[in-house]
Design a protein around this motif. Structure first.
Motif, PDB file in Angstrom:
ATOM      1  N   GLY A 162       9.374 -33.585  22.374  1.00 45.51           N
ATOM      2  CA  GLY A 162       9.277 -32.291  21.729  1.00 45.51           C
ATOM      3  C   GLY A 162       9.126 -32.358  20.221  1.00 45.51           C
ATOM      4  N   ARG A 163       9.324 -33.550  19.652  1.00 41.65           N
ATOM      5  CA  ARG A 163       9.192 -33.706  18.196  1.00 41.65           C
ATOM      6  C   ARG A 163       8.043 -34.647  17.812  1.00 41.65           C
ATOM      7  NH1 ARG A 163      13.107 -36.108  15.372  1.00 41.65           N
ATOM      8  NH2 ARG A 163      13.839 -37.426  17.092  1.00 41.65           N
ATOM      9  N   PHE A 164       7.815 -35.663  18.617  1.00 39.15           N
ATOM     10  CA  PHE A 164       6.780 -36.655  18.332  1.00 39.15           C
ATOM     11  C   PHE A 164       5.614 -36.492  19.305  1.00 39.15           C
ATOM     12  CE2 PHE A 164       9.627 -40.256  16.408  1.00 39.15           C
ATOM     13  CZ  PHE A 164      10.179 -39.336  15.541  1.00 39.15           C
ATOM     14  N   THR A 165       4.420 -36.789  18.815  1.00 39.18           N
ATOM     15  CA  THR A 165       3.225 -36.757  19.648  1.00 39.18           C
ATOM     16  C   THR A 165       2.388 -38.008  19.399  1.00 39.18           C
ATOM     17  OG1 THR A 165       3.164 -34.329  19.565  1.00 39.18           O
ATOM     18  CG2 THR A 165       1.163 -35.467  20.282  1.00 39.18           C
ATOM     19  N   GLN A 202       7.837 -48.889   7.506  1.00 39.63           N
ATOM     20  CA  GLN A 202       9.189 -48.333   7.365  1.00 39.63           C
ATOM     21  C   GLN A 202       9.136 -46.819   7.279  1.00 39.63           C
ATOM     22  OE1 GLN A 202      12.372 -49.961   7.116  1.00 39.63           O
ATOM     23  NE2 GLN A 202      13.110 -47.843   7.270  1.00 39.63           N
ATOM     24  N   VAL A 203       9.981 -46.191   8.061  1.00 35.80           N
ATOM     25  CA  VAL A 203      10.193 -44.742   7.985  1.00 35.80           C
ATOM     26  C   VAL A 203      11.653 -44.509   7.641  1.00 35.80           C
ATOM     27  CG1 VAL A 203      10.266 -42.577   9.276  1.00 35.80           C
ATOM     28  CG2 VAL A 203       8.352 -44.171   9.597  1.00 35.80           C
ATOM     29  N   THR A 204      11.883 -43.790   6.564  1.00 32.78           N
ATOM     30  CA  THR A 204      13.237 -43.483   6.128  1.00 32.78           C
ATOM     31  C   THR A 204      13.385 -41.972   6.013  1.00 32.78           C
ATOM     32  OG1 THR A 204      13.384 -45.551   4.883  1.00 32.78           O
ATOM     33  CG2 THR A 204      14.976 -43.821   4.345  1.00 32.78           C
ATOM     34  N   VAL A 205      14.368 -41.447   6.739  1.00 26.42           N
ATOM     35  CA  VAL A 205      14.637 -40.007   6.706  1.00 26.42           C
ATOM     36  C   VAL A 205      15.972 -39.813   6.003  1.00 26.42           C
ATOM     37  CG1 VAL A 205      14.857 -37.886   8.035  1.00 26.42           C
ATOM     38  CG2 VAL A 205      13.408 -39.765   8.883  1.00 26.42           C
ATOM     39  N   SER A 206      15.896 -39.235   4.823  1.00 22.73           N
ATOM     40  CA  SER A 206      17.099 -39.120   4.007  1.00 22.73           C
ATOM     41  C   SER A 206      16.952 -37.973   3.021  1.00 22.73           C
ATOM     42  CB  SER A 206      17.342 -40.423   3.254  1.00 22.73           C
ATOM     43  OG  SER A 206      18.433 -40.287   2.351  1.00 22.73           O
ATOM     44  N   SER A 207      18.081 -37.322   2.766  1.00 24.25           N
ATOM     45  CA  SER A 207      18.080 -36.262   1.765  1.00 24.25           C
ATOM     46  C   SER A 207      18.451 -36.827   0.400  1.00 24.25           C
ATOM     47  CB  SER A 207      19.046 -35.147   2.164  1.00 24.25           C
ATOM     48  OG  SER A 207      20.328 -35.670   2.396  1.00 24.25           O
ATOM     49  N   SER A 263      10.003 -32.641  12.623  1.00 20.33           N
ATOM     50  CA  SER A 263      11.449 -32.386  12.687  1.00 20.33           C
ATOM     51  C   SER A 263      12.244 -33.683  12.607  1.00 20.33           C
ATOM     52  CB  SER A 263      11.797 -31.621  13.970  1.00 20.33           C
ATOM     53  OG  SER A 263      11.087 -30.408  14.048  1.00 20.33           O
ATOM     54  N   LEU A 264      11.898 -34.496  11.652  1.00 16.17           N
ATOM     55  CA  LEU A 264      12.522 -35.815  11.545  1.00 16.17           C
ATOM     56  C   LEU A 264      14.003 -35.716  11.225  1.00 16.17           C
ATOM     57  CD1 LEU A 264       9.581 -37.632   9.809  1.00 16.17           C
ATOM     58  CD2 LEU A 264      10.702 -38.409  11.900  1.00 16.17           C
ATOM     59  N   LYS A 265      14.754 -36.667  11.785  1.00 15.10           N
ATOM     60  CA  LYS A 265      16.194 -36.737  11.612  1.00 15.10           C
ATOM     61  C   LYS A 265      16.566 -38.079  10.987  1.00 15.10           C
ATOM     62  CE  LYS A 265      16.743 -34.274  16.016  1.00 15.10           C
ATOM     63  NZ  LYS A 265      17.345 -34.341  17.374  1.00 15.10           N
ATOM     64  N   PRO A 310      15.115 -34.823   5.911  1.00 15.41           N
ATOM     65  CA  PRO A 310      15.344 -34.305   7.268  1.00 15.41           C
ATOM     66  C   PRO A 310      14.584 -33.002   7.488  1.00 15.41           C
ATOM     67  CG  PRO A 310      17.390 -35.082   6.319  1.00 15.41           C
ATOM     68  CD  PRO A 310      16.369 -35.128   5.209  1.00 15.41           C
ATOM     69  N   GLY A 311      13.988 -32.904   8.669  1.00 16.12           N
ATOM     70  CA  GLY A 311      13.169 -31.744   8.982  1.00 16.12           C
ATOM     71  C   GLY A 311      11.711 -31.902   8.618  1.00 16.12           C
ATOM     72  N   GLY A 312      11.394 -32.940   7.892  1.00 18.93           N
ATOM     73  CA  GLY A 312      10.027 -33.179   7.464  1.00 18.93           C
ATOM     74  C   GLY A 312       9.179 -33.848   8.529  1.00 18.93           C
ATOM     75  N   SER A 313       7.943 -34.144   8.147  1.00 22.95           N
ATOM     76  CA  SER A 313       6.978 -34.727   9.072  1.00 22.95           C
ATOM     77  C   SER A 313       6.281 -35.930   8.450  1.00 22.95           C
ATOM     78  CB  SER A 313       5.913 -33.692   9.456  1.00 22.95           C
ATOM     79  OG  SER A 313       6.472 -32.588  10.122  1.00 22.95           O
ATOM     80  N   LEU A 314       5.866 -36.835   9.305  1.00 25.29           N
ATOM     81  CA  LEU A 314       5.027 -37.956   8.923  1.00 25.29           C
ATOM     82  C   LEU A 314       4.045 -38.221  10.053  1.00 25.29           C
ATOM     83  CD1 LEU A 314       7.488 -40.632   7.421  1.00 25.29           C
ATOM     84  CD2 LEU A 314       5.720 -39.372   6.172  1.00 25.29           C
ATOM     85  N   ARG A 315       2.897 -38.775   9.684  1.00 24.73           N
ATOM     86  CA  ARG A 315       1.934 -39.198  10.677  1.00 24.73           C
ATOM     87  C   ARG A 315       1.640 -40.674  10.470  1.00 24.73           C
ATOM     88  NH1 ARG A 315      -4.507 -38.095  11.292  1.00 24.73           N
ATOM     89  NH2 ARG A 315      -4.623 -37.914  13.566  1.00 24.73           N
ATOM     90  N   LEU A 316       1.987 -41.466  11.474  1.00 23.29           N
ATOM     91  CA  LEU A 316       1.704 -42.891  11.436  1.00 23.29           C
ATOM     92  C   LEU A 316       0.355 -43.172  12.089  1.00 23.29           C
ATOM     93  CD1 LEU A 316       5.164 -44.378  12.509  1.00 23.29           C
ATOM     94  CD2 LEU A 316       4.387 -43.670  10.237  1.00 23.29           C
TER      95      LEU A 316
END
Length: 118
Positions: A66-69, A113-118, A85-87, A14-20
């Motif tokens: 505001g988070r994705f572009t 697949q995008v997985t947002v996890s701590s 700012s991934l959740k 969480p809070g991280g970034s990815l670019r697809l």
């Protein structure tokens, strides 16, 4: 043969970034508005972001504003989705779509697949 190939998915905290990225071939990319959709387990597919054929207009789901572009490079036949700012709620399979209503042509990628996890 039409192909849309997504890449860039993965596991992020969480809070991280990815670019697809979504690389297109087999059709005239510059004539197509492009979109990113996502589908989480047990949920309906939802539109995340859309960009016009020349990149002049963009639209976003309220949940990602505001988070994705979304952006595109017509010289590389590629559309991108920068996700910041991934959740955990962003966890889903993300797919790109090319749709031209005038040509009645609708193409989909296989998803990443995008997985947002701590």
């Amino acid at each position: 043969q039409v192909q849309l190939v997504e890449s860039g998915g993965g596991v992020v905290q969480p809070g991280g970034s990815l670019r697809l990225s979504c690389a297109a071939s087999g059709f005239t990319f510059s004539r197509f508005p492009m979109s990113w959709y996502r589908q989480a387990p047990g949920k309906e597919r939802e539109l995340v972001a859309r960009i016009g054929s020349v990149g002049g207009s963009t639209n976003y789901a309220d949940s990602v504003k505001g988070r994705f572009t979304i952006s595109r490079d017509n010289t590389k036949n590629t559309v991108y989705l920068q996700m910041n700012s991934l959740k955990p709620d962003d966890t889903a399979v993300y797919s790109c779509n090319a749709f031209n209503s005038y040509l009645s042509q609708d193409y989909w990628g296989q998803g990443t697949q995008v997985t947002v996890s701590s």
